[in-house]
Design a protein around this motif. Structure first.
Motif, PDB file in Angstrom:
ATOM      1  N   SER A 154       0.976  -1.286  -0.182  1.00  0.00           N
ATOM      2  CA  SER A 154       0.117  -0.045   0.134  1.00  0.00           C
ATOM      3  C   SER A 154       0.848   1.317   0.156  1.00  0.00           C
ATOM      4  O   SER A 154       1.648   1.491   0.866  1.00  0.00           O
ATOM      5  N   VAL A 155       0.309   2.086  -0.704  1.00  0.00           N
ATOM      6  CA  VAL A 155       1.066   3.653  -0.812  1.00  0.00           C
ATOM      7  C   VAL A 155       0.449   4.160   0.254  1.00  0.00           C
ATOM      8  O   VAL A 155      -0.565   4.180   0.576  1.00  0.00           O
ATOM      9  N   ASN A 156       1.667   5.056   0.993  1.00  0.00           N
ATOM     10  CA  ASN A 156       1.029   6.098   1.968  1.00  0.00           C
ATOM     11  C   ASN A 156       0.084   6.942   1.514  1.00  0.00           C
ATOM     12  O   ASN A 156       0.074   7.493   0.280  1.00  0.00           O
ATOM     13  N   ARG A 157      -0.736   7.454   2.505  1.00  0.00           N
ATOM     14  CA  ARG A 157      -1.629   8.606   1.845  1.00  0.00           C
ATOM     15  C   ARG A 157      -0.540   9.680   1.768  1.00  0.00           C
ATOM     16  O   ARG A 157       0.254  10.145   2.269  1.00  0.00           O
ATOM     17  N   ARG A 202       6.833  -7.318  -9.714  1.00  0.00           N
ATOM     18  CA  ARG A 202       7.418  -8.467  -9.725  1.00  0.00           C
ATOM     19  C   ARG A 202       6.654  -9.845  -9.495  1.00  0.00           C
ATOM     20  O   ARG A 202       7.466 -11.023  -8.922  1.00  0.00           O
ATOM     21  N   GLY A 203       5.502  -9.817  -9.687  1.00  0.00           N
ATOM     22  CA  GLY A 203       4.747 -11.179  -9.452  1.00  0.00           C
ATOM     23  C   GLY A 203       4.492 -11.528  -7.887  1.00  0.00           C
ATOM     24  O   GLY A 203       4.107 -12.483  -7.632  1.00  0.00           O
ATOM     25  N   VAL A 204       5.090 -10.777  -7.277  1.00  0.00           N
ATOM     26  CA  VAL A 204       5.028 -10.720  -5.803  1.00  0.00           C
ATOM     27  C   VAL A 204       3.608 -10.109  -5.177  1.00  0.00           C
ATOM     28  O   VAL A 204       3.095 -10.873  -4.326  1.00  0.00           O
ATOM     29  N   GLY A 205       3.246  -9.198  -5.630  1.00  0.00           N
ATOM     30  CA  GLY A 205       1.928  -8.495  -5.169  1.00  0.00           C
ATOM     31  C   GLY A 205       1.656  -7.160  -5.757  1.00  0.00           C
ATOM     32  O   GLY A 205       2.628  -6.654  -6.421  1.00  0.00           O
ATOM     33  N   PRO A 206       0.516  -6.612  -5.727  1.00  0.00           N
ATOM     34  CA  PRO A 206       0.147  -5.421  -6.175  1.00  0.00           C
ATOM     35  C   PRO A 206       0.439  -4.209  -5.439  1.00  0.00           C
ATOM     36  O   PRO A 206       0.614  -4.363  -4.451  1.00  0.00           O
ATOM     37  N   ILE A 207       0.992  -3.136  -6.050  1.00  0.00           N
ATOM     38  CA  ILE A 207       1.318  -1.911  -5.350  1.00  0.00           C
ATOM     39  C   ILE A 207      -0.068  -0.985  -5.663  1.00  0.00           C
ATOM     40  O   ILE A 207      -0.551  -0.926  -6.591  1.00  0.00           O
ATOM     41  N   LYS A 208      -0.753  -0.731  -4.335  1.00  0.00           N
ATOM     42  CA  LYS A 208      -2.116  -0.313  -4.435  1.00  0.00           C
ATOM     43  C   LYS A 208      -2.082   1.059  -3.869  1.00  0.00           C
ATOM     44  O   LYS A 208      -1.319   1.546  -2.925  1.00  0.00           O
ATOM     45  N   TRP A 218      10.504   5.527 -10.452  1.00  0.00           N
ATOM     46  CA  TRP A 218       8.984   5.642 -10.578  1.00  0.00           C
ATOM     47  C   TRP A 218       9.165   6.672 -11.842  1.00  0.00           C
ATOM     48  O   TRP A 218       9.928   7.731 -11.517  1.00  0.00           O
ATOM     49  N   ASP A 219       8.468   6.401 -12.988  1.00  0.00           N
ATOM     50  CA  ASP A 219       8.447   7.364 -14.054  1.00  0.00           C
ATOM     51  C   ASP A 219       6.903   7.683 -14.348  1.00  0.00           C
ATOM     52  O   ASP A 219       6.024   7.045 -14.609  1.00  0.00           O
ATOM     53  N   ILE A 220       6.625   9.090 -14.263  1.00  0.00           N
ATOM     54  CA  ILE A 220       5.323   9.495 -14.170  1.00  0.00           C
ATOM     55  C   ILE A 220       5.309  10.803 -15.429  1.00  0.00           C
ATOM     56  O   ILE A 220       6.184  11.675 -15.182  1.00  0.00           O
ATOM     57  N   ALA A 221       4.398  10.741 -16.223  1.00  0.00           N
ATOM     58  CA  ALA A 221       4.190  11.788 -16.988  1.00  0.00           C
ATOM     59  C   ALA A 221       2.945  12.219 -17.180  1.00  0.00           C
ATOM     60  O   ALA A 221       1.790  11.733 -17.196  1.00  0.00           O
ATOM     61  N   MET A 222       2.428  13.764 -17.352  1.00  0.00           N
ATOM     62  CA  MET A 222       1.303  14.141 -16.978  1.00  0.00           C
ATOM     63  C   MET A 222       1.254  15.415 -17.772  1.00  0.00           C
ATOM     64  O   MET A 222       1.854  16.264 -17.794  1.00  0.00           O
ATOM     65  N   THR A 223      -0.060  15.800 -18.124  1.00  0.00           N
ATOM     66  CA  THR A 223      -0.380  17.055 -18.866  1.00  0.00           C
ATOM     67  C   THR A 223      -1.645  17.817 -18.054  1.00  0.00           C
ATOM     68  O   THR A 223      -2.442  17.239 -17.516  1.00  0.00           O
ATOM     69  N   ASN A 241       7.972  -3.135  -1.458  1.00  0.00           N
ATOM     70  CA  ASN A 241       7.823  -2.293  -0.438  1.00  0.00           C
ATOM     71  C   ASN A 241       8.392  -0.827  -0.444  1.00  0.00           C
ATOM     72  O   ASN A 241       7.719   0.007  -0.384  1.00  0.00           O
ATOM     73  N   GLN A 242       9.518  -0.872  -0.837  1.00  0.00           N
ATOM     74  CA  GLN A 242      10.223   0.224  -1.083  1.00  0.00           C
ATOM     75  C   GLN A 242       9.682   0.929  -2.355  1.00  0.00           C
ATOM     76  O   GLN A 242       9.562   2.291  -2.268  1.00  0.00           O
ATOM     77  N   THR A 243       9.210   0.376  -3.388  1.00  0.00           N
ATOM     78  CA  THR A 243       8.545   0.993  -4.400  1.00  0.00           C
ATOM     79  C   THR A 243       7.211   1.599  -4.096  1.00  0.00           C
ATOM     80  O   THR A 243       6.973   2.791  -4.321  1.00  0.00           O
ATOM     81  N   ALA A 244       6.749   1.005  -3.145  1.00  0.00           N
ATOM     82  CA  ALA A 244       5.204   1.350  -2.893  1.00  0.00           C
ATOM     83  C   ALA A 244       5.372   2.764  -1.783  1.00  0.00           C
ATOM     84  O   ALA A 244       4.722   3.790  -2.204  1.00  0.00           O
ATOM     85  N   GLN A 245       6.656   2.805  -0.984  1.00  0.00           N
ATOM     86  CA  GLN A 245       6.685   4.083  -0.294  1.00  0.00           C
ATOM     87  C   GLN A 245       7.398   5.099  -0.980  1.00  0.00           C
ATOM     88  O   GLN A 245       7.145   6.403  -0.649  1.00  0.00           O
ATOM     89  N   ALA A 246       8.021   4.798  -2.211  1.00  0.00           N
ATOM     90  CA  ALA A 246       8.434   6.063  -3.037  1.00  0.00           C
ATOM     91  C   ALA A 246       7.530   6.757  -3.978  1.00  0.00           C
ATOM     92  O   ALA A 246       7.627   7.681  -4.440  1.00  0.00           O
ATOM     93  N   LEU A 247       6.053   6.150  -4.013  1.00  0.00           N
ATOM     94  CA  LEU A 247       5.476   6.805  -4.960  1.00  0.00           C
ATOM     95  C   LEU A 247       4.698   8.343  -4.344  1.00  0.00           C
ATOM     96  O   LEU A 247       4.895   9.306  -5.036  1.00  0.00           O
ATOM     97  N   MET A 248       4.632   8.378  -3.014  1.00  0.00           N
ATOM     98  CA  MET A 248       4.383   9.582  -2.695  1.00  0.00           C
ATOM     99  C   MET A 248       5.582  10.744  -2.808  1.00  0.00           C
ATOM    100  O   MET A 248       4.967  11.802  -3.372  1.00  0.00           O
ATOM    101  N   PRO A 249       6.608  10.466  -2.445  1.00  0.00           N
ATOM    102  CA  PRO A 249       7.773  11.651  -2.962  1.00  0.00           C
ATOM    103  C   PRO A 249       7.832  11.724  -4.502  1.00  0.00           C
ATOM    104  O   PRO A 249       8.147  12.883  -4.712  1.00  0.00           O
ATOM    105  N   ALA A 250       7.706  10.754  -5.215  1.00  0.00           N
ATOM    106  CA  ALA A 250       7.741  10.961  -6.392  1.00  0.00           C
ATOM    107  C   ALA A 250       6.527  12.050  -6.846  1.00  0.00           C
ATOM    108  O   ALA A 250       6.769  12.574  -7.738  1.00  0.00           O
ATOM    109  N   VAL A 251       5.271  11.856  -6.214  1.00  0.00           N
ATOM    110  CA  VAL A 251       4.255  12.492  -6.659  1.00  0.00           C
ATOM    111  C   VAL A 251       4.490  13.999  -6.196  1.00  0.00           C
ATOM    112  O   VAL A 251       4.139  15.083  -6.827  1.00  0.00           O
ATOM    113  N   GLN A 252       5.054  14.233  -4.862  1.00  0.00           N
ATOM    114  CA  GLN A 252       5.455  15.292  -4.599  1.00  0.00           C
ATOM    115  C   GLN A 252       6.459  16.057  -5.564  1.00  0.00           C
ATOM    116  O   GLN A 252       6.161  17.277  -5.891  1.00  0.00           O
TER     117      GLN A 252
END
Length: 180
Positions: free
Chosen positions: A22-25, A62-68, A117-122, A150-161
């Motif tokens: 799970s991604v942090n709020r 990685r087939g281990v589980g989803p990042i949600k 994380w690679d994110i592109a937005m318009t 787990n580290q990937t999920a935790q990295a989404l919030m700073p990527a969005v910041q």
């Protein structure tokens, strides 16, 4: 006999179950708020954010589980809420503002192997202006799937910041919020 069979079934089920990461709020960024505070007097409404491709609430790691995302939000919904939170904290959000910003999530993906994380937005304005930004956020990963995901999920919030920082610090952002 039934106890042994039940116990064996429980062991098999627990070994075959996958984890969910799970991604942090979202938590607002002080740097983003500082950038937005320079726009005092502007009123900004935020409309829908959609995806240029299929909307997703999770991406398999990685087939281990989803990042949600939290609360079953789509990734574009997570980014929209984060953007609104930043604007509210900077006292710029106004649901009745004459200018409305909408967004299109052009792409979002990650590499749990290389740690990015690679994110592109318009971002589009109701005044006809638009800007496109992208963020490639690097983080420390791991060889081990459980740790890497787990580290990937935790990295989404700073990527969005960082993505929102690139939006609000973009030289074209002030044109987005000007009346038509």
């Amino acid at each position: 006999m039934f106890k042994k069979l039940g116990l064996a079934s429980l062991v098999v089920l627990s070994l075959s179950a996958c984890s969910t990461y799970s991604v942090n709020r979202y938590a607002v960024s002080v740097d983003n708020i500082s950038s937005l505070k320079s726009l005092v007097g502007s009123n900004i409404n935020v409309g829908e954010f959609n995806s240029a491709t299929e909307s997703k609430t999770s991406i398999m790691c990685r087939g281990v589980g989803p990042i949600k995302t939290p609360d079953g939000q789509t990734f574009e919904g997570f980014i929209r809420k984060a953007f609104v939170d930043e604007l509210k904290m900077a006292e710029l959000y106004d649901g009745n503002a004459p200018v409305t910003l909408t967004g299109t999530l052009n792409s979002i993906d990650f590499s749990s192997a290389s740690g990015s994380w690679d994110i592109a937005m318009t971002i589009n304005s109701s005044n006809g202006q638009s800007i496109s930004v992208s963020e490639s956020y690097s983080f420390t990963s791991s060889f081990y799937g459980e740790t890497a995901c787990n580290q990937t999920a935790q990295a989404l919030m700073p990527a969005v910041q960082n993505l929102i920082g690139k939006i609000v610090q973009n030289e074209g952002f002030s044109n987005l919020i000007k009346g038509s």
